[in-house]
Write an enzyme that holds these catalytic residues in place. Structure first.
Site, PDB file in Angstrom:
ATOM      1  N   CYS A   9       0.829  -1.200   0.000  1.00  0.00           N
ATOM      2  CA  CYS A   9       0.000   0.000   0.000  1.00  0.00           C
ATOM      3  C   CYS A   9       0.866   1.253   0.000  1.00  0.00           C
ATOM      4  CB  CYS A   9      -0.849   0.068   1.272  1.00  0.00           C
ATOM      5  SG  CYS A   9      -1.938  -1.340   1.476  1.00  0.00           S
ATOM      6  N   GLY A  35      -0.070   0.398  -5.224  1.00  0.00           N
ATOM      7  CA  GLY A  35      -1.339  -0.319  -5.146  1.00  0.00           C
ATOM      8  C   GLY A  35      -2.344   0.296  -6.089  1.00  0.00           C
ATOM      9  N   ASN A 109      -0.071   0.763   6.008  1.00  0.00           N
ATOM     10  CA  ASN A 109       0.749  -0.005   5.070  1.00  0.00           C
ATOM     11  C   ASN A 109       1.540  -1.024   5.875  1.00  0.00           C
ATOM     12  OD1 ASN A 109       3.821   0.723   3.247  1.00  0.00           O
ATOM     13  ND2 ASN A 109       2.399  -0.935   2.949  1.00  0.00           N
ATOM     14  N   GLY A 110       1.498  -2.279   5.447  1.00  0.00           N
ATOM     15  CA  GLY A 110       2.246  -3.316   6.155  1.00  0.00           C
ATOM     16  C   GLY A 110       1.344  -4.478   6.476  1.00  0.00           C
ATOM     17  N   CYS A 248      12.633  -2.941   4.932  1.00  0.00           N
ATOM     18  CA  CYS A 248      12.442  -3.871   3.806  1.00  0.00           C
ATOM     19  C   CYS A 248      13.382  -3.537   2.643  1.00  0.00           C
ATOM     20  CB  CYS A 248      10.997  -3.795   3.337  1.00  0.00           C
ATOM     21  SG  CYS A 248      10.695  -4.701   1.816  1.00  0.00           S
ATOM     22  N   TYR A 254      12.797  -3.327  -5.739  1.00  0.00           N
ATOM     23  CA  TYR A 254      11.697  -3.294  -6.713  1.00  0.00           C
ATOM     24  C   TYR A 254      10.595  -2.294  -6.413  1.00  0.00           C
ATOM     25  CZ  TYR A 254       7.350  -4.726  -8.985  1.00  0.00           C
ATOM     26  OH  TYR A 254       6.186  -4.725  -9.672  1.00  0.00           O
ATOM     27  N   SER A 295      11.177  -2.244 -14.049  1.00  0.00           N
ATOM     28  CA  SER A 295      11.958  -2.619 -12.861  1.00  0.00           C
ATOM     29  C   SER A 295      13.431  -2.888 -13.151  1.00  0.00           C
ATOM     30  CB  SER A 295      11.319  -3.833 -12.194  1.00  0.00           C
ATOM     31  OG  SER A 295      11.085  -4.846 -13.157  1.00  0.00           O
ATOM     32  N   ASP A 357      16.754  -7.946 -14.950  1.00  0.00           N
ATOM     33  CA  ASP A 357      15.503  -7.697 -14.223  1.00  0.00           C
ATOM     34  C   ASP A 357      15.802  -7.669 -12.728  1.00  0.00           C
ATOM     35  OD1 ASP A 357      12.856  -7.087 -13.829  1.00  0.00           O
ATOM     36  OD2 ASP A 357      12.106  -9.112 -14.181  1.00  0.00           O
ATOM     37  N   CYS A 394       7.213 -13.277   2.133  1.00  0.00           N
ATOM     38  CA  CYS A 394       7.265 -12.119   3.034  1.00  0.00           C
ATOM     39  C   CYS A 394       5.988 -12.101   3.879  1.00  0.00           C
ATOM     40  CB  CYS A 394       7.342 -10.831   2.220  1.00  0.00           C
ATOM     41  SG  CYS A 394       7.315  -9.357   3.262  1.00  0.00           S
ATOM     42  N   CYS A 445      15.749  -5.768   6.369  1.00  0.00           N
ATOM     43  CA  CYS A 445      15.207  -7.129   6.449  1.00  0.00           C
ATOM     44  C   CYS A 445      15.525  -7.823   5.132  1.00  0.00           C
ATOM     45  CB  CYS A 445      13.697  -7.083   6.661  1.00  0.00           C
ATOM     46  SG  CYS A 445      12.909  -8.711   6.582  1.00  0.00           S
ATOM     47  N   CYS A 448      13.213 -12.525   2.735  1.00  0.00           N
ATOM     48  CA  CYS A 448      12.802 -13.202   1.499  1.00  0.00           C
ATOM     49  C   CYS A 448      13.986 -13.884   0.804  1.00  0.00           C
ATOM     50  CB  CYS A 448      12.078 -12.239   0.551  1.00  0.00           C
ATOM     51  SG  CYS A 448      12.961 -10.715   0.212  1.00  0.00           S
TER      52      CYS A 448
HETATM   53  P1  AMP Z   1       7.540 -14.064 -12.002  1.00  0.00           P
HETATM   54  O1  AMP Z   1       6.991 -14.194 -13.349  1.00  0.00           O
HETATM   55  O2  AMP Z   1       6.610 -14.664 -10.969  1.00  0.00           O
HETATM   56  O3  AMP Z   1       8.925 -14.614 -11.852  1.00  0.00           O
HETATM   57  O4  AMP Z   1       7.555 -12.513 -11.644  1.00  0.00           O
HETATM   58  C1  AMP Z   1       8.710 -11.756 -11.759  1.00  0.00           C
HETATM   59  C2  AMP Z   1       8.367 -10.333 -12.080  1.00  0.00           C
HETATM   60  O5  AMP Z   1       7.446  -9.826 -11.112  1.00  0.00           O
HETATM   61  C3  AMP Z   1       9.603  -9.453 -12.058  1.00  0.00           C
HETATM   62  O6  AMP Z   1       9.673  -8.787 -13.290  1.00  0.00           O
HETATM   63  C4  AMP Z   1       9.376  -8.490 -10.917  1.00  0.00           C
HETATM   64  O7  AMP Z   1       9.702  -7.177 -11.309  1.00  0.00           O
HETATM   65  C5  AMP Z   1       7.916  -8.594 -10.576  1.00  0.00           C
HETATM   66  N1  AMP Z   1       7.686  -8.656  -9.137  1.00  0.00           N
HETATM   67  C6  AMP Z   1       8.457  -9.195  -8.189  1.00  0.00           C
HETATM   68  N2  AMP Z   1       7.895  -9.097  -6.960  1.00  0.00           N
HETATM   69  C7  AMP Z   1       6.712  -8.468  -7.126  1.00  0.00           C
HETATM   70  C8  AMP Z   1       5.660  -8.046  -6.248  1.00  0.00           C
HETATM   71  N3  AMP Z   1       5.739  -8.270  -4.948  1.00  0.00           N
HETATM   72  N4  AMP Z   1       4.603  -7.426  -6.788  1.00  0.00           N
HETATM   73  C9  AMP Z   1       4.530  -7.212  -8.104  1.00  0.00           C
HETATM   74  N5  AMP Z   1       5.488  -7.568  -8.979  1.00  0.00           N
HETATM   75  C10 AMP Z   1       6.569  -8.189  -8.518  1.00  0.00           C
END
Ligand code: AMP
Length: 471
Positions: A9, A35, A109-110, A248, A254, A295, A357, A394, A445, A448
């Site tokens: 959030c 969000g 948030n949290g 965090c 990210y 990202s 990435d 997390c 932290c 993860c």
């Molecule tokens: P995946 O396809 O599950 O491996 O997702 C990886 C992608 O999701 C990466 O490009 C990240 O930038 C993005 N990502 C990682 N963590 C999150 C998150 N908590 N919420 C939204 N996107 C995320």
């Protein structure tokens, strides 16, 4: 249906400005990336607390008419992301209620890790809950406190909570902002100069909200600190004993916007450092460095600068598609990658590509992008990830799936490389990540990446199970 254990959030608060609700809208608009599912604003004057919240994006919800219906010189705002099964307006924030301490609104948030236990006890004693969000628990605890003042009652409530919370509370005569003793989630503090030597105080999850409204960042609400702003001015106090900080690190990897200062440090600087260190740690002979937008952009800039390999935007993002990760079903997630990204053949054809990435979660995105880059003619695809393998969920406010779904929890790096079909795959080491965020004092932290949770999780099995339900 109280099974929500990840609240990503954005929160914002302002005190002492006659256009408080309009500024609260702008503040949370700058935090929209935190969000996209629902948004809300509560404002207050000396007579009452007013609230409007709805599903959807900030710019669609808050028309001029609605902002005009939110009077007063103080306001809080919130933007919320949630997963399947929990997408109801009842859970949208702020929560606005009448208590024995007056009408208040609260946004958070949290993730409060013992919320379920507290709620169970309260329900046995007759309490009624209207939503499944853990924020409501805080309201009940506050309302039941024998303390007379709002600040003292909130302190009572906060001392019973475990886990992560950066919260803002609004009443007719004050705002209160608090951060959990570990400081998992960010909360920046700033001011706006008004005419006649007067100030308006502002608080936000990220400083990009201050930039938009022309506020000055003065520092963070400290972990374990409560800040009250009222007619008497700004008052800072500790509500909990000092604990080791556990801020965090994923905010820097990210989650936060690169133009923000988070935990007092520039996010862009951290990300470029991650890329530079990754280039030194895991070099490869290649022709171009290509980020996964958005990202991967900052770490790719760092990787390119350090390695001397040219940076190219070889993948173009459609900015009007929501984050693919947010889609609840796997089928739509798969489709989503193609909706979101398209390769530029002329930049990739015949090239040895370093693809950068920030993270691999389930591995589905990486696999599709590697295929996409190859089908655009790339000769080799070397995947570089600007954080260590994500091996544990997390419980402090970032949406991660269950351990079973985390590809790195169950597979070696080489198995992941084969799954995503890359010619090579390297992750940033934990040591290099720590150096990238200048963590000399171990203030972050890393649960993860390590599985070492910084708080006692008495109900860890239940938490793990709940992840299965919601993700
Ligand atoms: P995946 O396809 O599950 O491996 O997702 C990886 C992608 O999701 C990466 O490009 C990240 O930038 C993005 N990502 C990682 N963590 C999150 C998150 N908590 N919420 C939204 N996107 C995320």
């Amino acid at each position: 249906m109280f099974d929500k254990f990840h609240e990503e959030c954005g929160v914002f608060a302002i005190y002492g400005h006659r256009e408080a609700s309009a500024l609260a809208k702008l503040g949370v608009y700058a935090l929209q990336h935190r969000g996209q599912e629902s948004a809300g604003i509560a404002s207050a004057d000396s007579k009452d607390v007013y609230c409007h919240k709805a599903m959807g994006h900030v710019s669609d919800i808050f028309t001029a008419e609605i902002i005009n219906s939110l009077p007063g010189d103080k306001a809080i705002s919130h933007t919320r992301y949630s997963t399947a099964g929990d997408t109801v307006v009842l859970n949208a924030q702020p929560f606005c209620v009448a208590t024995n301490k007056g009408r208040i609104a609260i946004a958070h948030n949290g993730n409060i890790t013992n919320a379920k236990e507290i709620r169970r006890t309260l329900e046995q004693e007759g309490a009624i809950f209207s939503a499944s969000s853990d924020t409501e628990v805080v309201l009940h605890l506050l309302s039941r406190s024998r303390q007379k003042t709002l600040a003292a009652a909130l302190r009572d409530a906060l001392l019973q909570l475990e886990g992560a919370f950066s919260l803002v509370l609004l009443a007719r005569d004050q705002i209160i902002v608090a951060r959990d003793p570990h400081g998992f989630r960010p909360m920046a503090m700033g001011y706006m100069e008004l005419s006649g030597d007067r100030f308006s105080y502002v608080f936000a999850s990220e400083t990009c909200a201050f930039d938009l409204i022309g506020a000055v960042y003065i520092g963070d609400v400290e972990p374990g600190e409560m800040v009250t702003v009222s007619a008497g001015g700004l008052h800072r106090e500790r509500f909990a004993p000092v604990q080791p900080k556990s801020q965090c690190v994923f905010e820097h990897v990210y989650f936060a916007r690169p133009d923000s200062m988070v935990f007092g440090r520039s996010v862009q600087t951290s990300r470029e450092q991650m890329g530079r260190r990754l280039a030194r740690q895991s070099p490869v002979e290649a022709d171009v460095v290509v980020p996964l937008p958005d990202s991967g952009v900052a770490p790719a800039i760092g990787y390119s600068a350090e390695s001397g390999i040219p940076f190219r935007m070889g993948l173009i993002r459609n900015h009007y598609v929501g984050r693919t990760f947010i889609e609840p079903s796997q089928a739509i997630r798969d489709f989503g990658v193609r909706l979101k990204l398209n390769p530029i053949r002329s930049l990739l054809e015949g090239k040895r590509v370093v693809l950068v990435d920030d993270s691999i979660v389930r591995g589905t995105t990486s696999r599709k992008i590697v295929r996409m880059v190859r089908s655009a003619g790339a000769k080799e695809v070397h995947l570089r990830i600007s954080c260590p393998p994500t091996i544990s969920p997390c419980f402090y406010g970032v949406d991660t799936p269950t351990k079973n779904e985390l590809i790195a929890a169950n597979h070696t790096v080489d198995e992941i490389r084969r799954y995503v079909e890359a010619d090579s795959l390297e992750y940033l080491s934990l040591t290099n990540l720590r150096q990238s965020v200048e963590d000399e004092r171990v203030e972050y932290c890393y649960a993860c990446y390590t599985g070492d949770y910084p708080t006692e999780l008495v109900n860890i099995e239940e938490l793990m199970k709940s992840k299965t339900v919601t993700s």
